[in-house]
Design a protein around this motif. Structure first.
Motif, short mmCIF file in Angstrom:
data_model
loop_
_atom_site.label_atom_id
_atom_site.label_comp_id
_atom_site.label_asym_id
_atom_site.label_seq_id
_atom_site.Cartn_x
_atom_site.Cartn_y
_atom_site.Cartn_z
N TYR A 1 0.82 -1.21 0.00
CA TYR A 1 0.00 0.00 0.00
C TYR A 1 0.86 1.27 0.00
N VAL A 2 2.00 1.24 0.68
CA VAL A 2 2.87 2.42 0.68
C VAL A 2 3.38 2.69 -0.73
N MET A 3 3.80 1.64 -1.44
CA MET A 3 4.30 1.85 -2.80
C MET A 3 3.18 2.26 -3.74
N GLU A 4 1.98 1.70 -3.51
CA GLU A 4 0.85 2.07 -4.37
C GLU A 4 0.44 3.51 -4.13
N THR B 1 4.85 -3.86 -22.32
CA THR B 1 5.25 -3.03 -21.19
C THR B 1 4.26 -3.16 -20.03
N THR B 2 2.99 -3.17 -20.35
CA THR B 2 1.96 -3.30 -19.31
C THR B 2 2.11 -4.62 -18.56
N LEU B 3 2.34 -5.71 -19.29
CA LEU B 3 2.51 -7.01 -18.64
C LEU B 3 3.75 -7.01 -17.74
N ILE B 4 4.86 -6.45 -18.24
CA ILE B 4 6.09 -6.43 -17.44
C ILE B 4 5.90 -5.61 -16.17
N ILE B 5 5.26 -4.44 -16.29
CA ILE B 5 5.05 -3.60 -15.12
C ILE B 5 4.07 -4.26 -14.15
N CYS B 6 3.02 -4.89 -14.68
CA CYS B 6 2.07 -5.61 -13.82
C CYS B 6 2.78 -6.70 -13.03
N THR B 7 3.65 -7.45 -13.71
CA THR B 7 4.37 -8.54 -13.04
C THR B 7 5.31 -7.98 -11.98
N PHE B 8 6.09 -7.00 -12.37
CA PHE B 8 7.09 -6.44 -11.46
C PHE B 8 6.42 -5.73 -10.29
N TRP B 9 5.41 -4.94 -10.58
CA TRP B 9 4.72 -4.21 -9.52
C TRP B 9 3.90 -5.15 -8.64
N GLY B 10 3.34 -6.20 -9.25
CA GLY B 10 2.60 -7.17 -8.46
C GLY B 10 3.48 -7.90 -7.47
N ILE B 11 4.73 -8.20 -7.88
CA ILE B 11 5.67 -8.85 -6.97
C ILE B 11 5.93 -7.96 -5.77
N ALA B 12 6.13 -6.67 -6.05
CA ALA B 12 6.48 -5.75 -4.98
C ALA B 12 5.32 -5.49 -4.03
N SER B 13 4.11 -5.41 -4.58
CA SER B 13 2.97 -5.04 -3.73
C SER B 13 2.13 -6.22 -3.29
#
Length: 647
Positions: free
Chosen positions: A80-83, A109-121
């Protein structure tokens, strides 16, 4: 009505009531207390002395004593902090520039960011909404097909719940009595493999039908190059690496360049910082190869190494009779802490005259097969040695593979730096600024868990602190956003805790009524082979994913299958990771498909819910394909935990 019929009525009724929209946690508790009161009813005992109330207290106490749940609020706070810190905008822009020449570059790009951001959040709703705001309109404005745009956001946004650190994995570990770190290691490769299948599908679809993703206009594919970078390229060399080296050694001509962003003048210190940025690919390759060499050749060969810090593990119950919580096992009472009430004051079997007999499982879903082996995370668990009796020799295949990887990495670096002009340098600089901090934080959070340096809870604390530092450094986190993140964390954590309490009460009453034993006898009477049982269990979970969410499936229905794994000799870790992948379909299958409704809420008005559903359907088939490949090739799931922890 017999006791077993009452148990099956409970199971059917819970599905119906949840589909009607009642809160899952309180529905579980309400039905459990109601049917439990009937099960323990004694006309000679006052209403308030019914033993269901003792059971409710014991189950709540046991669920909240589960140390595995401690990491959930910290991982949720990290997400939540990163979001709330809005750290993804620059990341999307820089990654889009890096992949601008690929077919369907915006979707990739959307898939890569979704994957990377999903891992983090690890937050499906937050990732889908955020990427819907950032990526949906640019894709539609570029002429992308609505189904392609909506499908990649909804499918990519669900990957965060599969790839560690994932709240779903922690919940399953608590329910199934498995090690969190082993499940993290087992889910790592399947999660990235599923993302790779999504990527192959997107690029393949665009190559077959280019009209669904037109190429971006030239002005959107150009990288704006700062004036000082252009000056260095003209004054020293077209290739930026030798240009930065020469400028660092002889900065006279470089200092005549125009100021950089923010009015910063070009100095030797600034040139050295940018030289380090230009060497980031070399540093990443060197660190990766050195880490692999250290772990395999040096660390794993130590015989008398001191024991690493203990990794969290779900504790076994203090006594067989205290297990009645749908797989949520009560930890042993710590000295000086709260302890279970004596048996005389606790929940006992009703009198035989009443016809209600507690099954041999002692009122709950039993510890799953293999839990006594896989409960510990290899040499890093409490009570286990730090290393085997002697070092296991490094196989020759490792040296061969390491040499091939190092040679290919060297060839790639040479090829990259031969093309490393001002444009490539600016892209690398943008990636380093936007992606590197989050990448380092995610790597540290996972590495310290998998290598046994910290517990999962301590790692989650490091991740939450790192998220605060990143948002503070980016100057995007205000006091109001901090309050919002903390409030949402408390709300999400409370929901999970109430779910565990409700599940513990419900499954205890279900087992006491004989429902669990009846299901087991029914399944065993079909004489299924292990493959058939695997297919049936995963098919049931897949169908349940249509009307229910993953939390309800994990805490209600997964514990029903766990005691049967030992009979069919199925690894509970492999089965659990199959469930994780299977539950991706719960976010992609109508009529619930929460990711579709998240996206609909932030999409333009002309995007209909049916178009979003149509865009998600192919990804459900990819999920099934991934599960088939995982079964055919179990090493995809089990290789990493066996390599790290043995067994």
């Amino acid at each position: 009505m017999s006791n077993a019929a009452l148990g099956l009525t409970m199971l059917i009724l819970i599905v119906v009531v949840i589909m009607l929209g009642f809160p899952t946690a309180f529905t579980l508790m309400g039905l459990g207390i109601m049917f439990g009161w009937v099960a323990f009813y004694d006309p000679n005992v006052h209403f308030w002395n019914n033993r269901i109330f003792d059971l409710m207290v014991q189950r709540a106490f046991g669920a909240m004593n589960n140390e595995t749940l401690l990491s959930i609020p910290l991982f949720v706070l990290m997400g939540y902090v990163m979001e709330r810190g809005a750290l993804v905008d620059k990341m999307f822009h820089s990654v889009q520039l890096a992949f601008r020449r690929l077919p369907g570059s915006l979707a990739v790009t959307t898939l890569i960011i979704c994957t990377f951001w999903g891992i983090a959040s690890g937050l499906v709703g937050a990732v889908v909404v955020l990427m819907g705001v950032i990526a949906m309109r640019p894709m539609l404005n570029a002429g992308y097909d609505v189904k392609l745009a909506s499908g990649v956001i909804t499918a990519g946004g669900t990957l965060g719940i599969l790839i560690p650190p994932s709240v779903m994995i922690i919940v399953y570990a608590a329910v199934a009595g498995q090690s969190v770190v082993k499940l993290y290691a087992a889910a790592m490769f399947p999660g990235f493999f599923l993302a790779l299948l999504y990527l192959v599908y997107i690029i393949g679809w665009v190559l077959i039908n280019p009209k669904i993703a037109p190429r971006l206009p030239p002005e959107q594919m150009q990288v704006p190059i700062p004036a000082w970078v252009q000056h260095l390229s003209q004054a020293y060399s077209r290739r930026m690496l030798p240009a930065l080296v020469a400028a660092s050694l002889s900065p006279a001509r470089a200092m005549a360049a125009p100021p950089a962003e923010g009015g910063e003048r070009v100095t030797r210190g600034m040139l050295l910082r940018n030289l380090v940025t230009a060497l980031v690919p070399v540093i990443l390759v060197a660190v990766t190869l050195a880490t692999a060499w250290w772990y395999v050749v040096i660390y794993s060969q130590k015989v008398d190494a001191p024991a690493p810090l203990q990794v969290e593990s779900v504790q076994k119950t203090a006594s067989p009779g205290a297990s009645a919580g749908g797989g949520l096992q009560e930890p042993p009472a710590a000295s000086g802490g709260l302890s279970e009430p004596p048996a005389s004051g606790g929940v006992q079997e009703p009198p035989a005259a009443g016809g209600l007999q507690e099954p041999p499982s002692a009122g709950g879903v039993q510890e799953p097969p293999g839990a006594e082996k896989s409960e510990s995370a290899g040499p890093r668990e409490l009570g286990e040695p730090a290393a085997p009796d002697g070092p296991v020799g490094v196989p020759d295949e490792f040296y061969i593979g390491f040499a091939i990887t190092a040679a290919l990495s060297l060839v790639f670096l040479i090829w990259y730096y031969l093309r490393f002009d001002a444009e490539q340098f600016e892209i690398l600089r943008l990636l380093t600024i936007s992606v590197m901090p989050l990448g380092i934080l995610t790597f540290v959070v996972l590495a310290v868990i998998l290598f046994g340096i910290t517990t999962a809870t301590e790692s989650a604390g490091v991740g939450a602190l790192g998220a605060f530092l990143m948002a503070w450094q980016a100057k995007t986190l205000t006091w109001e956003k901090i309050k919002q993140a903390v409030f949402l964390t408390a709300k999400t954590t409370s929901m999970v805790c109430w779910l565990f309490i409700g599940s513990a009460i419900f499954s205890a009453v279900f087992a006491i009524l004989g429902g669990q034993a009846l299901v087991e006898r029914w399944v065993l009477s079909m004489n299924l082979s292990p493959v058939q049982f695997l297919l049936v269990s995963q098919a049931i979970i897949f169908v349940l994913g249509w009307p229910l969410e993953w939390t309800e499936i994990i805490v209600i229905f997964v514990p029903i299958f766990l005691p049967l794994l030992q009979h069919f000799q199925i690894d509970p870790i492999l089965w659990g990771v199959l469930v994780f992948v299977n539950l991706q379909a719960a976010f992609l299958s109508p009529p619930v498909a929460m990711s579709a409704f998240y996206l609909k809420g932030v999409s333009p008005p002309h995007v209909t819910i049916n178009q979003i559903f149509a865009g998600m359907m192919p990804y459900m088939l990819i999920v099934i394909l991934c599960m088939v490949l995982m079964y055919i090739w179990p090493g995809l799931t089990l290789w990493l935990p066996k390599f790290l922890y043995g067994g």
